[in-house]
Design a protein around this motif. Structure first.
Motif, PDB file in Angstrom:
ATOM      1  N   ARG A  30      36.686 119.547  -5.292  1.00 43.62           N
ATOM      2  CA  ARG A  30      38.028 120.121  -5.148  1.00 43.62           C
ATOM      3  C   ARG A  30      37.958 121.515  -4.508  1.00 43.62           C
ATOM      4  O   ARG A  30      38.719 121.840  -3.594  1.00 43.62           O
ATOM      5  N   ALA A  31      37.032 122.318  -4.983  1.00 40.03           N
ATOM      6  CA  ALA A  31      36.917 123.685  -4.470  1.00 40.03           C
ATOM      7  C   ALA A  31      36.471 123.703  -3.013  1.00 40.03           C
ATOM      8  O   ALA A  31      36.968 124.507  -2.211  1.00 40.03           O
ATOM      9  N   ARG A  32      35.531 122.825  -2.661  1.00 41.18           N
ATOM     10  CA  ARG A  32      35.034 122.811  -1.280  1.00 41.18           C
ATOM     11  C   ARG A  32      36.117 122.339  -0.312  1.00 41.18           C
ATOM     12  O   ARG A  32      36.251 122.859   0.796  1.00 41.18           O
ATOM     13  N   ILE A  37      40.346 123.848   4.024  1.00 41.06           N
ATOM     14  CA  ILE A  37      41.694 123.838   4.605  1.00 41.06           C
ATOM     15  C   ILE A  37      42.475 125.111   4.267  1.00 41.06           C
ATOM     16  O   ILE A  37      43.671 125.190   4.543  1.00 41.06           O
ATOM     17  N   ASN A  38      41.798 126.099   3.680  1.00 45.86           N
ATOM     18  CA  ASN A  38      42.425 127.383   3.335  1.00 45.86           C
ATOM     19  C   ASN A  38      43.593 127.200   2.372  1.00 45.86           C
ATOM     20  O   ASN A  38      44.706 127.685   2.598  1.00 45.86           O
ATOM     21  N   ALA A  39      43.313 126.487   1.282  1.00 53.10           N
ATOM     22  CA  ALA A  39      44.298 126.288   0.220  1.00 53.10           C
ATOM     23  C   ALA A  39      43.686 126.736  -1.098  1.00 53.10           C
ATOM     24  O   ALA A  39      42.540 127.197  -1.157  1.00 53.10           O
ATOM     25  N   ASP A  40      44.438 126.608  -2.161  1.00 55.41           N
ATOM     26  CA  ASP A  40      43.962 126.926  -3.502  1.00 55.41           C
ATOM     27  C   ASP A  40      43.500 125.638  -4.167  1.00 55.41           C
ATOM     28  O   ASP A  40      44.125 124.588  -4.000  1.00 55.41           O
ATOM     29  N   ALA A  41      42.423 125.697  -4.937  1.00 57.89           N
ATOM     30  CA  ALA A  41      41.921 124.502  -5.617  1.00 57.89           C
ATOM     31  C   ALA A  41      42.980 123.900  -6.533  1.00 57.89           C
ATOM     32  O   ALA A  41      42.992 122.675  -6.756  1.00 57.89           O
ATOM     33  N   ASP A  42      43.885 124.714  -7.063  1.00 61.17           N
ATOM     34  CA  ASP A  42      44.948 124.205  -7.925  1.00 61.17           C
ATOM     35  C   ASP A  42      45.946 123.332  -7.161  1.00 61.17           C
ATOM     36  O   ASP A  42      46.774 122.656  -7.777  1.00 61.17           O
TER      37      ASP A  42
END
Length: 359
Positions: A30-32, A37-42
């Motif tokens: 999820r983190a990778r 894509i320059n988003a937050d893992a949440d």
């Protein structure tokens, strides 16, 4: 290396089946993905496919009869499956724009979507890269258009993820779905969906309770609530993670430049064939790594694809999957310039044989 990672984890899980829900490893994936894509893992839900990522949005929303979704008539059929279910179940109306394989300028595309918006529109849906002809959509401009009308902007990124840089923060879109098995080379059975924090409270989980006992309470307000399809196929997820590490080791810029170099060489070389024409735009920034080559009205793309495989062991897609009399050619970073030239020479050979000339 992806295959070896998957096999390694299949063997491990055969002896340690309780490890199928290794949250720590799933959080690495999820983190990778979020970083890529320059988003937050949440904002990332882990899925099994692009189709599942689209369904998590469309089947998780509250609909009223007469609500509308705008999409291109030639979008991928798996998106239609989700949307058609909504028309039967909730009376949702599908509003089509007709982009065709050669849709014109970005301004032309935007104008067609703008003309389709009504007060009942809820979602503006688009493919980042058209899967038939390879042209890019003006995603950022369409997101701005959608938001001016209060719409959710949803993107199918199956042909973009791994092939193009994706910056979610810059585009401003609300939802995106992508698989592991295409340009990122991660094998099948994994993928992800991005849900902007702006819309998370408007989407319900579609598979049971959002969390199992022991899940951190804070996760209930994140996109994790949408991916509770346990047990996960951990072997597929670890293959996906291996592919991301491979991609990052090469470097995003090098990866994309290689795809661009091969694609430009292919499109320019196809001019030498002497028949057919390239449908995919050649202007900078208008295309991705797919090249669509229309074979003309007097030939069958299916027949040409069959002959390429039988005589030269060259695999391309053809019109059967997209109702377009064209070859869809998708060179990847592992292909060489020599292989591009070999393909073109094979097509020239067909021209010569069809004319009764010696090759």
């Amino acid at each position: 290396m992806v295959l070896e990672a998957q096999k390694r984890w299949q063997r491990h899980l055969a002896s340690h089946p309780q490890d199928s829900n290794r949250t720590d490893l799933l959080e690495q994936v999820r983190a990778r993905v979020a970083t890529l894509i320059n988003a937050d893992a949440d904002e990332i839900a882990l899925t099994r496919s692009t189709t599942e990522g689209i369904n998590l949005l469309t089947q998780g929303m509250d609909w009223q009869e007469g609500d509308e979704i705008i999409l291109d008539r030639y979008d991928h059929f798996t998106a239609f499956q989700s949307f058609l279910n909504l028309t039967r179940r909730h009376g949702v109306k599908l509003v089509f724009v007709d982009l065709s394989a050669e849709p014109g300028s970005d301004a032309d595309i935007i104008a067609k979507y703008a003309a389709a918006i009504t007060p009942r529109t809820r979602i503006l849906f688009l493919n980042w890269v058209n899967y038939r002809a390879g042209f890019r959509m003006p995603v950022k401009a369409l997101a701005e258009l959608g938001h001016r009308h209060g719409l959710i902007v949803s993107v199918d990124a199956a042909q973009a993820f791994g092939a193009l840089p994706i910056d979610i923060a810059d585009t401003g879109i609300d939802h995106l779905a992508a698989p592991s098995h295409k340009w990122i080379l991660g094998g099948s059975g994994a993928g992800f969906a991005y849900f902007s924090k702006r819309i998370l409270d408007r989407v319900w989980p579609i598979a049971g309770p959002a969390h199992v006992p022991g899940t951190p309470v804070a996760w209930q307000d994140t996109a994790r609530k949408l991916d509770n399809h346990r047990p996960k196929n951990l072997a597929s997820e670890m293959g996906f993670l291996e592919a991301i590490e491979f991609y990052e080791t090469i470097g995003e810029t090098v990866f994309h430049e290689r795809l661009d170099t091969l694609s430009r060489l292919l499109r320019d070389s196809l001019d030498q064939v002497g028949w057919g024409r390239v449908l995919t735009p050649r202007a900078p920034g208008r295309a991705a790594a797919i090249t669509s080559f229309h074979v003309g009205e007097d030939r069958s793309a299916d027949d040409i694809a069959r002959r390429l495989w039988e005589q030269f062991q060259i695999k391309v897609n053809s019109s059967a999957f997209a109702k377009l009399n064209a070859l869809r050619i998708s060179p990847h970073i592992y292909n060489s310039e020599a292989q591009i030239r070999f393909l073109v020479e094979a097509l020239v050979t067909f021209r010569n044989r069809d004319k009764g000339e010696s090759s």
